[in-house]
Design a protein around this motif. Structure first.
Motif, short mmCIF file in Angstrom:
data_model
loop_
_atom_site.label_atom_id
_atom_site.label_comp_id
_atom_site.label_asym_id
_atom_site.label_seq_id
_atom_site.Cartn_x
_atom_site.Cartn_y
_atom_site.Cartn_z
N LYS A 1 -61.58 79.85 47.59
CA LYS A 1 -62.81 79.25 48.33
C LYS A 1 -63.84 78.81 48.20
N LEU A 2 -63.83 78.29 46.31
CA LEU A 2 -64.83 77.18 45.63
C LEU A 2 -64.27 75.47 46.61
N LYS A 3 -65.13 74.84 46.96
CA LYS A 3 -64.94 73.47 47.25
C LYS A 3 -65.75 72.82 46.16
N ASP A 4 -66.29 73.25 45.91
CA ASP A 4 -67.81 72.20 45.18
C ASP A 4 -66.95 72.70 43.68
N ASN A 5 -66.37 70.79 42.78
CA ASN A 5 -66.36 70.63 41.58
C ASN A 5 -65.79 71.37 40.84
N LYS B 1 -68.65 74.02 40.03
CA LYS B 1 -68.32 75.29 40.68
C LYS B 1 -67.11 75.92 40.38
N LEU B 2 -66.19 74.91 40.84
CA LEU B 2 -64.56 75.55 40.25
C LEU B 2 -64.49 75.63 38.79
N GLU C 1 -66.40 75.98 36.22
CA GLU C 1 -67.20 77.03 35.80
C GLU C 1 -66.40 78.52 35.90
N PHE C 2 -65.75 78.37 37.51
CA PHE C 2 -65.94 79.75 37.94
C PHE C 2 -63.79 79.70 36.36
N GLU D 1 -60.84 83.66 44.29
CA GLU D 1 -62.05 82.80 44.71
C GLU D 1 -61.85 81.08 44.67
N VAL D 2 -60.85 81.01 43.82
CA VAL D 2 -60.11 79.51 42.86
C VAL D 2 -59.74 79.05 44.97
#
Length: 443
Positions: A260-264, A266-267, A269-270, A257-258
């Motif tokens: 796939k996440l482009k929003d900083n 959300k990255l 938080e994940f 998932e790392v």
């Protein structure tokens, strides 16, 4: 493009690669009286930050220490080593499992890759028998005439493809050693000519370097442990750097998932939810490092014969690069150099004979270590499990009570010089304390 022909009248030993393996080999040869030329693609290693950003943090254990002692370097370097007595495994709940490496506080040590490399370079220069040539990219190997063609460029970095200010230089060699790492140009030039059979496999692992800085001038974690966060699909490993901080490495797979996440937001938080080392790092720093530090892939080299015509030899990662999951890559490389240096002595200084016997003598052990490194990733993924923690500690207590009769696989790998192949051979004969996990092996 200008061409400069540099023919040496005397027999010349050429090493490609000024990294740790190349410098270790050059130093051994120089101490035996050989004149050695070391060629390196990068121009300025001292100011090259890519060394830090593109490598997993390094540990040195008994095999590497034995090599330093063999070269009379250990006493002058040991004060710079940071001892690590075991793993500190951080759980989602905040609880920490302590898993010691040995029964009597045996330690592996953190090594600053860049400083260690320069230390070896300096030792080479002090012999008076080693010359370094920077900004030299190997272009061709003419095995018939024993000539190397380099493209020289003062602006080369790891990825630099700009040849606009380049000149061509031809160098003659008597013996050629490819110590230029996982993505070896020497190996590739030999493969291109059908002279060796080798494959470079990219594994399904990625990593990025993330630094944990000091807080109020002090370590934020106990510096005598390797700290591991191992939750969900992420694995984060932090090694003390000897300067009150930790060099951290975030491992993940290509499908993570790392990626796939482009929003900083959300990255962050994940990662924080699944691998909670971020409580020790400023949010903005993490986002900046994650986005600016290059993503690196983990590769493995398979090569069945490291020798061509007893004149060219692949050494270190160029011959047997492995995943970093046992922290034994560098130790294996410089142990390989030591084995080769002792072969030269065994054959009365005859380098050709040493080259001819080296693959047969060493490859069984490097293949065994690669197998253990791949298997150890699965253990790292389980080390946060309570049952694994209990079995780990039971095994070490049993080892302690046996008074040296039994040792864990890890102990024999990290704290002895026993051949890796012998350790693997005995692996299935051990007293299992965890299925497929942590056997005890007779000494």
């Amino acid at each position: 493009m200008k061409t400069n022909i540099d023919y040496l009248e005397n027999k010349s030993v050429v090493v490609i690669g000024a990294g740790i393996s190349g410098c270790t080999l050059a130093l051994y040869l120089a101490k035996k009286g050989y004149k050695v030329q070391v060629y390196e693609k990068r121009m300025n290693l001292i100011n090259n930050n890519e060394i830090k950003k593109r490598t997993v943090g390094m540990s040195i254990s008994e095999r590497g220490i034995t090599t330093l002692k063999d070269l009379d370097l250990y006493d002058s370097y040991k004060s710079l080593l940071v001892p690590k007595y075991g793993r500190a495994v951080h759980l989602r709940s905040g609880q920490v499992y302590s898993q010691f490496y040995g029964a009597n506080r045996e330690a592996i040590y953190t090594v600053n890759r860049k400083h260690f490399n320069f230390y070896l370079m300096d030792a080479c220069l002090k012999t008076g028998n080693v010359e370094f040539f920077y900004g030299h990219k190997l272009e061709k190997i003419n095995v018939d005439d024993k000539k190397l063609t380099f493209i020289t460029n003062t602006n080369y970095s790891i990825d630099d493809q700009d040849n606009s200010c380049s000149t061509e230089k031809v160098v003659k060699y008597e013996y050629l050693f490819g110590c230029d790492g996982t993505f070896s140009c020497v190996r590739q030039r030999l493969v291109d000519q059908g002279l060796v059979d080798a494959t470079l496999t990219t594994l399904d692992y990625r990593f990025k370097e993330i630094y944990i800085p000091p807080r109020n001038g002090e370590y934020v974690l106990d510096p005598n442990y390797v700290h591991i966060w191992n939750i969900a699909e992420l694995l984060f490993v932090a090694l003390p750097d000897g300067k009150k901080g930790f060099n951290g490495t975030l491992f993940y797979t290509e499908s993570s998932e790392v990626n796939k996440l482009k929003d900083n937001e959300k990255l962050f938080e994940f990662v924080q939810e699944n691998c909670q080392f971020l409580s020790f790092i400023d949010k903005d720093q993490f986002i900046q490092e994650f986005n600016s530090n290059p993503e690196s892939k983990i590769s493995e080299v398979k090569c069945n014969n490291w020798n061509y015509q007893n004149q060219i030899l692949l050494v270190g990662d160029a011959a047997h690069a492995m995943p970093p999951f046992y922290a034994m890559g560098m130790n294996t490389c410089i142990e390989s150099v030591r084995v080769f240096a002792h072969l030269i002595d065994e054959f009365g200084g005859d380098i050709s004979k040493a080259i001819s016997h080296f693959t047969e003598r060493r490859i069984i052990d490097t293949e065994a270590m690669k197998a253990m490194a791949n298997r150890n990733y699965k253990k790292l993924r389980k080390c946060h499990n309570k049952d694994f923690d209990e079995k780990w500690n039971q095994a070490h207590e049993a080892m302690k009570q046996s008074n040296g009769e039994y040792e864990t696989e890890y102990f024999q790998v990290a704290f002895t010089n026993k051949p890796f192949s012998q350790i693997v051979e005995k692996y299935g004969q051990g007293v299992d304390v965890e299925e497929n996990g942590l056997p005890l092996i007779s000494h």
